[in-house]
Motif scaffolding. Structure first.
Motif, PDB file in Angstrom:
ATOM      1  N   ALA A  75      -2.851  13.029 -10.403  1.00 32.29           N
ATOM      2  CA  ALA A  75      -3.599  12.913  -9.146  1.00 32.29           C
ATOM      3  C   ALA A  75      -3.640  14.252  -8.429  1.00 32.29           C
ATOM      4  N   HIS A  76      -4.696  14.448  -7.647  1.00 31.41           N
ATOM      5  CA  HIS A  76      -4.907  15.711  -6.937  1.00 31.41           C
ATOM      6  C   HIS A  76      -5.189  15.432  -5.463  1.00 31.41           C
ATOM      7  N   SER A  77      -4.653  16.289  -4.594  1.00 27.54           N
ATOM      8  CA  SER A  77      -4.952  16.272  -3.170  1.00 27.54           C
ATOM      9  C   SER A  77      -4.612  14.919  -2.532  1.00 27.54           C
ATOM     10  N   LEU A  78      -5.517  14.383  -1.690  1.00 25.51           N
ATOM     11  CA  LEU A  78      -5.255  13.098  -1.036  1.00 25.51           C
ATOM     12  C   LEU A  78      -5.113  11.978  -2.055  1.00 25.51           C
ATOM     13  N   GLY A  79      -5.681  12.159  -3.254  1.00 24.64           N
ATOM     14  CA  GLY A  79      -5.517  11.174  -4.313  1.00 24.64           C
ATOM     15  C   GLY A  79      -4.066  10.957  -4.691  1.00 24.64           C
ATOM     16  N   THR A  80      -3.202  11.955  -4.428  1.00 26.70           N
ATOM     17  CA  THR A  80      -1.780  11.785  -4.729  1.00 26.70           C
ATOM     18  C   THR A  80      -1.152  10.745  -3.813  1.00 26.70           C
ATOM     19  N   ALA A  81      -1.554  10.725  -2.540  1.00 25.66           N
ATOM     20  CA  ALA A  81      -1.039   9.725  -1.598  1.00 25.66           C
ATOM     21  C   ALA A  81      -1.550   8.337  -1.957  1.00 25.66           C
ATOM     22  N   ILE A  82      -2.821   8.267  -2.357  1.00 24.56           N
ATOM     23  CA  ILE A  82      -3.391   6.986  -2.763  1.00 24.56           C
ATOM     24  C   ILE A  82      -2.687   6.461  -4.006  1.00 24.56           C
ATOM     25  N   ALA A  83      -2.439   7.352  -4.967  1.00 20.20           N
ATOM     26  CA  ALA A  83      -1.760   6.948  -6.190  1.00 20.20           C
ATOM     27  C   ALA A  83      -0.337   6.484  -5.905  1.00 20.20           C
ATOM     28  N   MET A  84       0.384   7.208  -5.030  1.00 19.91           N
ATOM     29  CA  MET A  84       1.751   6.814  -4.700  1.00 19.91           C
ATOM     30  C   MET A  84       1.785   5.426  -4.066  1.00 19.91           C
ATOM     31  N   ASP A  85       0.899   5.179  -3.093  1.00 20.03           N
ATOM     32  CA  ASP A  85       0.885   3.867  -2.437  1.00 20.03           C
ATOM     33  C   ASP A  85       0.438   2.768  -3.392  1.00 20.03           C
ATOM     34  N   SER A  86      -0.443   3.098  -4.336  1.00 16.71           N
ATOM     35  CA  SER A  86      -0.859   2.110  -5.334  1.00 16.71           C
ATOM     36  C   SER A  86       0.311   1.738  -6.245  1.00 16.71           C
ATOM     37  N   LEU A  87       1.111   2.726  -6.624  1.00 17.46           N
ATOM     38  CA  LEU A  87       2.283   2.453  -7.451  1.00 17.46           C
ATOM     39  C   LEU A  87       3.291   1.589  -6.695  1.00 17.46           C
ATOM     40  N   LEU A  88       3.522   1.906  -5.421  1.00 15.66           N
ATOM     41  CA  LEU A  88       4.437   1.095  -4.624  1.00 15.66           C
ATOM     42  C   LEU A  88       3.902  -0.316  -4.448  1.00 15.66           C
ATOM     43  N   GLN A  89       2.581  -0.439  -4.380  1.00 14.98           N
ATOM     44  CA  GLN A  89       1.967  -1.766  -4.216  1.00 14.98           C
ATOM     45  C   GLN A  89       2.181  -2.636  -5.452  1.00 14.98           C
ATOM     46  N   VAL A  90       2.005  -2.083  -6.651  1.00 14.88           N
ATOM     47  CA  VAL A  90       2.243  -2.893  -7.848  1.00 14.88           C
ATOM     48  C   VAL A  90       3.734  -3.197  -7.991  1.00 14.88           C
ATOM     49  N   GLY A  91       4.582  -2.308  -7.467  1.00 10.35           N
ATOM     50  CA  GLY A  91       6.008  -2.588  -7.456  1.00 10.35           C
ATOM     51  C   GLY A  91       6.320  -3.791  -6.578  1.00 10.35           C
ATOM     52  N   ARG A  92       5.694  -3.866  -5.407  1.00  5.49           N
ATOM     53  CA  ARG A  92       5.884  -5.027  -4.522  1.00  5.49           C
ATOM     54  C   ARG A  92       5.345  -6.294  -5.178  1.00  5.49           C
ATOM     55  N   TYR A  93       4.233  -6.154  -5.882  1.00  4.44           N
ATOM     56  CA  TYR A  93       3.631  -7.289  -6.593  1.00  4.44           C
ATOM     57  C   TYR A  93       4.643  -7.902  -7.564  1.00  4.44           C
TER      58      TYR A  93
END
Length: 249
Positions: A75-93
């Motif tokens: 991931a690059h730039s703001l996409g890194t924050a989106i990717a991090m939150d997406s990973l945490l979201q599937v973890g919560r799932y």
């Protein structure tokens, strides 16, 4: 008045810096403000939710695909924050559906072994832009605990790292930086490996942010990770040369 080359070069550097800042303000601040709107009553939150849903659904689709054996996220730039939150979201799932072994099922999260970030503003977002509209510190603490950090699945399992997070940053890139905010305060081994690179010999604030994919060492590392699964916590220790590179970060 005596002409000095040092003064001239300093002026050129300031012009370049302010050009980079203008580019940053125009293209990034609005997106960052949108992404850091966590209050569901705010109209901007809906767009954040749509983006986060898209990211998590893509991860779910890949993880559930019968031909998927391993996932590398770049991931690059703001996409890194989106990717991090997406990973945490599937973890919560997974944690909700399988609290006993959330790394295993219903999504096989152990397949995600590498997370490579380029020019990430995650720390700057955390310290300068995240704003919780509440007078109560408990509300802020609850929001942070729900979001999680790299002490949670899929970044960790059984208090040990699962995903190797490597962050490439350039001091000449005003958006990027070393990442410390995602770290878990109680688990010292769970951290981001920050690798300092120089995309240009002379700092180019307006261009350095866009040049990571042309950096020889970065491309070499991506090649080794994607094709040979190097630097994975699951299969092999870090090689000495790469440890030396990380220590320079």
């Amino acid at each position: 008045m005596e002409f000095k080359w040092t003064t001239f070069l300093g002026v050129l550097f300031l012009i370049g810096t302010f050009s980079g800042l203008a580019y940053f303000v125009k293209n990034y601040l609005g997106d960052v403000q949108l992404w850091t709107t966590y209050e569901q009553t705010n109209a901007k939150h809906q767009k954040r939710r749509e983006i986060l849903n898209r990211g998590t659904e893509m991860l779910k689709h890949l993880l559930q695909h019968p031909d998927c054996e391993r996932i590398v996220i770049v991931a690059h730039s703001l996409g890194t924050a989106i990717a991090m939150d997406s990973l945490l979201q599937v973890g919560r799932y997974n944690r909700v559906r399988n609290p006993e072994s959330p790394i295993k099922a219903p999504l096989p999260l152990e397949r995600i072994q590498h997370f490579i970030t380029l020019g990430s503003p995650i720390d700057k977002i955390h310290y300068f832009f995240e704003n919780y509209q509440s007078r109560y510190h408990r509300y802020v603490r609850v929001v942070e605990e729900i979001r999680g950090d790299i002490g949670e699945v899929p970044f960790a399992r059984n208090r040990k790292p699962n995903i190797h997070w490597i962050n490439f940053w350039d001091q000449g890139d005003i958006i990027s930086g070393r990442l410390t905010s995602p770290s878990n305060g109680l688990l010292a081994d769970l951290r981001v490996d920050n690798v300092h690179v120089a995309n240009y010999t002379f700092p180019e604030p307006s261009q350095s942010h866009l040049r990571y994919y042309r950096h020889r060492e970065i491309i070499k590392t991506l090649y080794e990770i994607i094709l040979f699964n190097k630097y994975s916590f699951n299969y092999a220790p870090l090689i000495p040369k790469f440890i030396a590179i990380l220590n320079k970060g």
